[in-house]
Scaffold this motif. Structure first.
Motif, short mmCIF file in Angstrom:
data_model
loop_
_atom_site.label_atom_id
_atom_site.label_comp_id
_atom_site.label_asym_id
_atom_site.label_seq_id
_atom_site.Cartn_x
_atom_site.Cartn_y
_atom_site.Cartn_z
N VAL A 72 2.78 -11.18 7.35
CA VAL A 72 3.29 -9.82 7.16
C VAL A 72 2.42 -8.80 7.89
CG1 VAL A 72 3.78 -8.01 5.46
CG2 VAL A 72 4.42 -10.38 4.98
N LEU A 73 1.10 -8.96 7.79
CA LEU A 73 0.19 -8.02 8.47
C LEU A 73 0.40 -8.05 9.98
CD1 LEU A 73 -3.12 -8.52 6.44
CD2 LEU A 73 -1.45 -6.67 6.23
N GLU A 74 0.65 -9.23 10.53
CA GLU A 74 0.92 -9.32 11.97
C GLU A 74 2.29 -8.73 12.30
OE1 GLU A 74 0.59 -12.56 15.55
OE2 GLU A 74 1.46 -13.26 13.66
N GLU A 75 3.28 -9.05 11.49
CA GLU A 75 4.64 -8.52 11.70
C GLU A 75 4.67 -7.00 11.68
OE1 GLU A 75 8.54 -8.21 8.95
OE2 GLU A 75 7.72 -10.24 9.16
N LYS A 76 3.88 -6.41 10.79
CA LYS A 76 3.85 -4.95 10.65
C LYS A 76 2.85 -4.30 11.60
CE LYS A 76 5.97 -4.71 6.33
NZ LYS A 76 7.05 -3.84 6.07
N LYS A 77 2.30 -5.08 12.53
CA LYS A 77 1.37 -4.60 13.56
C LYS A 77 0.06 -4.06 12.99
CE LYS A 77 4.55 -5.07 16.85
NZ LYS A 77 4.90 -6.41 17.08
N VAL A 78 -0.32 -4.56 11.82
CA VAL A 78 -1.61 -4.19 11.24
C VAL A 78 -2.71 -4.96 11.95
CG1 VAL A 78 -3.02 -4.30 9.13
CG2 VAL A 78 -0.63 -3.56 9.01
N ILE A 79 -2.42 -6.22 12.27
CA ILE A 79 -3.36 -7.03 13.03
C ILE A 79 -2.65 -7.61 14.25
CG2 ILE A 79 -4.86 -7.62 11.09
CD1 ILE A 79 -3.42 -10.32 10.91
N TYR A 101 -10.44 -7.63 4.96
CA TYR A 101 -11.07 -6.36 4.59
C TYR A 101 -11.88 -5.80 5.76
CZ TYR A 101 -9.96 -5.92 -0.37
OH TYR A 101 -9.31 -5.72 -1.55
N ARG A 102 -12.67 -6.64 6.39
CA ARG A 102 -13.57 -6.19 7.45
C ARG A 102 -12.82 -5.79 8.73
NH1 ARG A 102 -16.86 -10.20 6.73
NH2 ARG A 102 -16.17 -11.47 8.47
N SER A 107 -8.93 0.41 8.53
CA SER A 107 -8.11 1.35 9.29
C SER A 107 -7.51 2.49 8.46
CB SER A 107 -6.97 0.60 10.00
OG SER A 107 -7.52 -0.32 10.92
N GLY A 108 -7.62 2.41 7.14
CA GLY A 108 -7.20 3.54 6.33
C GLY A 108 -6.16 3.22 5.27
N LYS A 109 -5.69 4.28 4.63
CA LYS A 109 -4.80 4.17 3.48
C LYS A 109 -3.47 3.51 3.83
CE LYS A 109 -2.60 6.81 -0.22
NZ LYS A 109 -1.40 5.98 -0.17
N ALA A 110 -2.89 3.82 4.97
CA ALA A 110 -1.59 3.24 5.33
C ALA A 110 -1.68 1.72 5.41
CB ALA A 110 -1.10 3.81 6.65
N VAL A 111 -2.76 1.21 5.97
CA VAL A 111 -2.96 -0.24 6.07
C VAL A 111 -3.19 -0.83 4.68
CG1 VAL A 111 -4.49 -2.03 6.98
CG2 VAL A 111 -3.77 -0.14 8.44
#
Length: 134
Positions: A72-79, A101-102, A107-111
């Motif tokens: 999900v994090l990759e799909e949402k372009k977080v990572i 976490y690291r 990157s902030g609240k949105a992430v």
């Protein structure tokens, strides 16, 4: 019988999550309407600590569905895919969450909000347990 109990628990968790989400939206709208004071850079600071920060150490110890969360994090372009691979190749779930976490949550609240939504979807019983402990 066990399946029935699991279904009941799932409905309770969903109900709690919806109630919490609704309360957060109401609180956010109230802050906006009241014209809450922002920092010098124009960002508003919440007095309440974010769920993923408040429960960081419990999450590091207890999250199990790492692959789904990473997807999900990759799909949402977080990572990016390189970070995905780095985290996925890391031995041990605890160390994987530490890397999330690291490398991502700084990157902030949105992430953090996206991570929290992932946890609610893929670790609903854990989230419900931690919310009850608040």
């Amino acid at each position: 019988m066990v399946m029935l109990e699991l279904i009941k628990k799932w409905f309770q968790v969903t109900k709690i999550a919806k109630r919490k989400s609704s309360a957060n939206k109401t609180a956010s709208a109230a802050e906006t309407a009241a014209g809450s004071a922002g920092a010098a850079d124009g960002t508003a600071h919440s007095k309440e600590e974010h769920f993923v920060d408040k429960h960081k150490f419990k999450l590091i110890e207890r999250v199990c569905n790492i692959k789904k969360i990473l997807d999900v994090l990759e799909e949402k372009k977080v990572i990016q895919s390189e970070i995905y691979e780095e985290i996925y190749q890391t031995p041990g779930n605890e160390e994987k969450i530490r890397k999330i976490y690291r490398l991502a949550l700084k990157s902030g609240k949105a992430v953090k909000d996206i991570f929290y939504e992932c946890l609610k979807e893929h670790e609903p019983y854990l989230v419900a347990d931690l919310e009850r402990s608040e």
